[in-house]
Design an enzyme around this catalytic site. Structure first.
Site, PDB file in Angstrom:
ATOM      1  N   CYS A   1       0.859  -1.188   0.000  1.00  0.00           N
ATOM      2  CA  CYS A   1       0.000   0.000   0.000  1.00  0.00           C
ATOM      3  C   CYS A   1       0.888   1.228   0.000  1.00  0.00           C
ATOM      4  CB  CYS A   1      -0.914  -0.013   1.224  1.00  0.00           C
ATOM      5  SG  CYS A   1      -1.979   1.441   1.349  1.00  0.00           S
TER       6      CYS A   1
ATOM      7  N   CYS B   1      -5.601   6.076  -3.244  1.00  0.00           N
ATOM      8  CA  CYS B   1      -4.877   4.803  -3.277  1.00  0.00           C
ATOM      9  C   CYS B   1      -3.490   5.073  -3.846  1.00  0.00           C
ATOM     10  CB  CYS B   1      -5.616   3.773  -4.131  1.00  0.00           C
ATOM     11  SG  CYS B   1      -4.694   2.228  -4.366  1.00  0.00           S
ATOM     12  N   GLY B   2      -2.449   4.872  -3.030  1.00  0.00           N
ATOM     13  CA  GLY B   2      -1.100   5.226  -3.444  1.00  0.00           C
ATOM     14  C   GLY B   2      -0.568   4.419  -4.612  1.00  0.00           C
TER      15      GLY B   2
END
Length: 265
Positions: free
Chosen positions: A73, A197-198
């Protein structure tokens, strides 16, 4: 049992943080992780991150989605770096371990610059693009993104077993200018749209940057603004990838869990 925790967020992507240097947290207990992430019965978050010591690194980050599954993540890693710095596990420059391998990062104020893994390839899928940036991502260009049904259409792609037997994250992209895009993401493991969302914005930025012939892309998400910088690797892929944005401590506390009741939740 009583569990101390911190809550962090990176452009609206929120995480429960556990300091497990003493290795007391049962990371094999998926029901426990699911309840801690539950927004009604627990603390509430998109995911949970456990920090432990690791030989040869400042720390090791283990990330769990809200459903208990593991993945990389990007926003979570940026928040983990900020938390590790707060705990004194690292300085303003750090090298740490995640599920997809070693990463480096730097901290300047509230901003964290995270080095992502190189991406060597991507492929076309039914007119869209699939790319893995530490987590699997389907990237689709759409019009009128603010009003696009992200959850409905994202779930269709995520659960298309013929194309993605193990599922995928799904990103919907709308260009804003030659160096700026807007992105909304349906996240596998959360099974909903998240505010950011990285690894998803990284996937979208790489593809858009390649298309436009640029090496820095600004990404607008519901939770805030991120930047991605990169270099072409000369073989059609990408290297020196950095995900850049804020990471913020929100609050800390303790939560009391009755282990015998977890199975009923």
């Amino acid at each position: 049992m009583t569990i101390p925790f911190y809550k962090y967020q990176g452009t609206g992507n929120d995480f429960v943080m556990i300091d497990d240097r003493k290795r007391h947290f049962d990371s094999q207990n998926l029901a426990l992780i699911q309840q801690l992430c539950n927004r009604r019965l627990g603390i509430g978050s998109d995911g949970l991150i456990v920090l432990r010591e690791a030989e040869g690194y400042d720390f090791e980050m283990t990330y769990f989605n809200a459903d208990g599954s593991q993945s990389m993540c990007g926003n979570g890693a940026r928040c983990a770096v900020s938390y590790a710095y707060y705990l004194g596990m690292c300085g303003t420059k750090t090298r740490f371990l995640a599920v997809d391998g070693p990463h480096e990062a730097t901290i300047q104020g509230s901003e964290v610059r995270l080095e992502m893994i190189p991406v060597r390839s991507f492929r076309q899928v039914e007119g869209d693009t699939f790319i893995n940036t530490g987590a699997p991502h389907h990237v689709k260009y759409v019009e009128n993104l603010p009003h696009f049904p992200v959850v409905r259409e994202g779930a269709k792609i995520r659960y298309n077993k013929e194309v993605y037997p193990e599922g995928t994250n799904v990103n919907f992209v709308m260009p804003i200018s030659d160096d700026t895009i807007q992105v909304r993401t349906y996240e596998r493991g959360v099974e909903d749209e998240t505010l950011s969302c990285g690894t998803g914005v990284t996937a979208c930025a790489l593809l858009y940057g390649k298309e436009k012939g640029i090496e820095e892309v600004t990404i607008l998400t519901k939770g805030g603004t991120l930047k991605v910088c990169f270099k072409p690797d000369g073989m059609g892929g990408f290297e020196q990838i950095e995900l850049i944005g804020p990471a913020q401590q929100v609050f800390s506390g303790t939560i009391h869990i009755k282990l015998e009741e977890l199975a009923a939740v």
